[in-house]
Structures are given as structure tokens and as C-alpha cells.
Design an enzyme around this catalytic site. Structure first.
Site, mmCIF file in Angstrom:
data_model
loop_
_atom_site.group_PDB
_atom_site.id
_atom_site.type_symbol
_atom_site.label_atom_id
_atom_site.label_comp_id
_atom_site.label_asym_id
_atom_site.label_seq_id
_atom_site.Cartn_x
_atom_site.Cartn_y
_atom_site.Cartn_z
ATOM 1 N N LYS A 1 0.520 -1.550 0.468
ATOM 2 C CA LYS A 1 0.434 -0.026 0.536
ATOM 3 C C LYS A 1 0.893 1.112 -0.213
ATOM 4 C CE LYS A 1 -3.372 -2.560 2.797
ATOM 5 N NZ LYS A 1 -4.252 -1.985 3.903
ATOM 6 N N TYR B 1 -11.463 -2.944 -2.871
ATOM 7 C CA TYR B 1 -12.063 -2.424 -1.613
ATOM 8 C C TYR B 1 -13.659 -2.477 -1.541
ATOM 9 C CZ TYR B 1 -8.195 -1.872 1.523
ATOM 10 O OH TYR B 1 -6.604 -2.393 1.513
ATOM 11 N N ASN C 1 -1.391 -0.517 7.441
ATOM 12 C CA ASN C 1 -0.883 -1.220 7.700
ATOM 13 C C ASN C 1 0.136 -2.576 6.758
ATOM 14 O OD1 ASN C 1 -2.365 -2.534 6.366
ATOM 15 N ND2 ASN C 1 -3.445 -3.567 8.392
ATOM 16 N N HIS D 1 -1.520 -5.304 1.222
ATOM 17 C CA HIS D 1 -3.028 -6.305 1.789
ATOM 18 C C HIS D 1 -2.601 -7.834 1.417
ATOM 19 C CE1 HIS D 1 -7.217 -7.720 -0.098
ATOM 20 N NE2 HIS D 1 -6.212 -8.030 -0.695
ATOM 21 N N GLU E 1 -9.293 -10.319 -7.110
ATOM 22 C CA GLU E 1 -8.403 -9.483 -6.960
ATOM 23 C C GLU E 1 -6.932 -9.045 -8.169
ATOM 24 O OE1 GLU E 1 -9.232 -8.783 -2.321
ATOM 25 O OE2 GLU E 1 -6.753 -9.542 -2.441
HETATM 26 P P1 ADP Z 1 -6.751 -7.445 6.002
HETATM 27 O O1 ADP Z 1 -6.228 -6.023 5.326
HETATM 28 O O2 ADP Z 1 -6.073 -7.723 7.293
HETATM 29 O O3 ADP Z 1 -7.119 -9.100 5.669
HETATM 30 P P2 ADP Z 1 -9.276 -6.398 6.607
HETATM 31 O O4 ADP Z 1 -9.945 -6.773 5.140
HETATM 32 O O5 ADP Z 1 -10.876 -6.360 7.192
HETATM 33 O O6 ADP Z 1 -8.225 -6.524 7.249
HETATM 34 O O7 ADP Z 1 -9.302 -4.898 6.020
HETATM 35 C C1 ADP Z 1 -9.209 -4.246 5.265
HETATM 36 C C2 ADP Z 1 -7.796 -2.604 5.585
HETATM 37 O O8 ADP Z 1 -8.919 -1.861 6.372
HETATM 38 C C3 ADP Z 1 -6.777 -3.548 6.313
HETATM 39 O O9 ADP Z 1 -6.229 -4.034 5.976
HETATM 40 C C4 ADP Z 1 -7.068 -2.459 7.399
HETATM 41 O O10 ADP Z 1 -5.807 -1.236 6.557
HETATM 42 C C5 ADP Z 1 -8.030 -1.164 7.274
HETATM 43 N N1 ADP Z 1 -9.286 -1.817 8.394
HETATM 44 C C6 ADP Z 1 -9.967 -2.688 8.439
HETATM 45 N N2 ADP Z 1 -10.804 -2.568 9.867
HETATM 46 C C7 ADP Z 1 -9.812 -1.031 10.331
HETATM 47 C C8 ADP Z 1 -11.066 -0.215 11.571
HETATM 48 N N3 ADP Z 1 -11.780 -1.223 12.464
HETATM 49 N N4 ADP Z 1 -10.191 0.701 11.901
HETATM 50 C C9 ADP Z 1 -9.883 1.295 10.622
HETATM 51 N N5 ADP Z 1 -8.840 0.798 9.597
HETATM 52 C C10 ADP Z 1 -8.628 -0.305 9.343
#
Ligand code: ADP
Length: 169
Positions: free
Chosen positions: A14, A54, A131, A134, A145
Site C-alpha cells: 500500500k 475494496y 498496515n 494487503h 483481485e
Molecule cells: P486485512 O487487510 O487484514 O485482510 P480487512 O480486509 O478486514 O483486513 O480490512 C482491510 C483494511 O482495512 C485493513 O488492512 C486495514 O488497513 C483497514 N481496517 C480494517 N479494519 C479497520 C478499522 N477498524 N479501523 C481502521 N482501519 C481498518
């Protein structure tokens, strides 16, 4: 005997990973475990492109505000789109990436080693969780995707000697 699953998965480094200069270090980790690159490119995504990545599913799971924040974050700067291939690559890559919340991501994982933000902090600041990365969460999500980020001709079929020796075809 359990069926051998050679599969592809989609990884995005990202904008925060590109911005922080962590692309090389993260790619290195995937190379080290022997995953094969099938596609790699730098993309400055439009909002409509980020919306395809997304999807509504994220709004259902995490809330519409999270989806909106993530679409905004994904378009803040260039991303590296990466298609990796290997045995059970979806599961392996998720394991290497670590948990969603950097604060609780286990050391040794990419998120655990290179990021630290908590859900509490991001809630207070009203920002999405930075983080870095993805990774597709299932084979069907990976297929969908990969199609969002790569055209058919952009994926390269090649068989390294290492793979020839380890995977019976
Ligand atoms: P992952 O990327 O670990 O598979 P998700 O698909 O559930 O997790 O969420 C997509 C992205 O949205 C996450 O990587 C994170 O950057 C962001 N995210 C998820 N939940 C939250 C939250 N509660 N608050 C802020 N950002 C979030």
C-alpha cells in the site's frame, strides 16, 4: 495424500509501504520463502479502481466508514501490485503478512515487524489503519483481485528450475 495446491495470490504494497521505502525489504521476504513472481507493477490507482479492490464486502465486515477511509488511503500514492504463485500461496502469504492491527500483529510478520498502529489510535484520529500490505484471504478472492490489478497478458508464466524439481506436473 493431501492434494498439492499450486495457486496464485494478490499482494498490494500500500502507499504507506512505498512511501516508507519498504518495498525491497518486503519483496525480499517473499523471494526468500520461494514464492514465484507472476506479476509486478507500480500503479497510481484512481478512486474507481480502488473501489473495485475494496468492495462492498469490506463495508459489510468493517463498516462503510472503514471502506471509505481505505479507498482514500489506497489512492494517496502509488501501490505495488504483486501476483505471487506457490503451493498454498494464499495461506502462506497471509501468515507472513500477520494480523490486521499492527499493534497485535506478531513479531516476525511483515505488519508486526514494520508497523505499530492500534485500532484505538486510528479510531481516535478517524483514519484507516496503516498496515503496509494487503493479501488475498481466499483463493476465490485472489482470483477476483488479480483481475482487478492485472490484465491477462501482464502475468508471466515461467517455471524456475527450483519449481520444476519440487512440483510434479
Ligand atoms: P486485512 O487487510 O487484514 O485482510 P480487512 O480486509 O478486514 O483486513 O480490512 C482491510 C483494511 O482495512 C485493513 O488492512 C486495514 O488497513 C483497514 N481496517 C480494517 N479494519 C479497520 C478499522 N477498524 N479501523 C481502521 N482501519 C481498518
Amino acid at each position: 495424500m493431501e492434494h498439492i495446491k499450486l495457486e496464485r495470490t494478490l499482494v498490494l504494497l500500500k502507499p504507506d509501504a512505498v512511501d516508507r521505502g519498504l518495498v525491497g525489504e518486503i519483496l525480499h521476504r517473499f523471494e526468500r520463502v520461494g514464492l514465484k513472481m507472476a506479476g509486478l507493477k507500480l500503479v497510481l490507482a484512481e478512486k474507481s479502481h480502488a473501489e473495485q479492490h475494496y468492495t462492498e464486502d469490506l463495508a459489510v465486515r468493517r463498516g462503510q466508514h472503514v471502506r471509505d477511509m481505505m479507498i482514500a488511503m489506497l489512492t494517496e500514492g502509488p501501490v505495488i501490485a504483486l501476483c505471487l504463485e506457490g503451493i498454498d500461496s494464499v495461506e502462506i502469504v497471509r501468515k507472513m503478512v500477520g494480523g490486521t492491527e499492527p499493534k497485535s500483529a506478531v513479531p516476525g510478520t511483515i505488519r508486526g515487524d514494520y508497523s505499530h498502529m492500534s485500532f484505538k489510535h486510528s479510531d481516535e484520529k478517524k483514519i484507516g489503519i496503516y498496515n503496509l500490505i494487503h493479501a488475498s484471504s481466499s483463493a476465490s478472492e485472489a482470483e477476483q483481485e488479480i483481475a482487478v490489478w492485472f490484465k491477462e497478458g501482464e502475468l508471466v508464466d515461467h517455471t524456475p528450475t527450483y519449481t520444476k524439481k519440487t512440483i510434479p506436473v
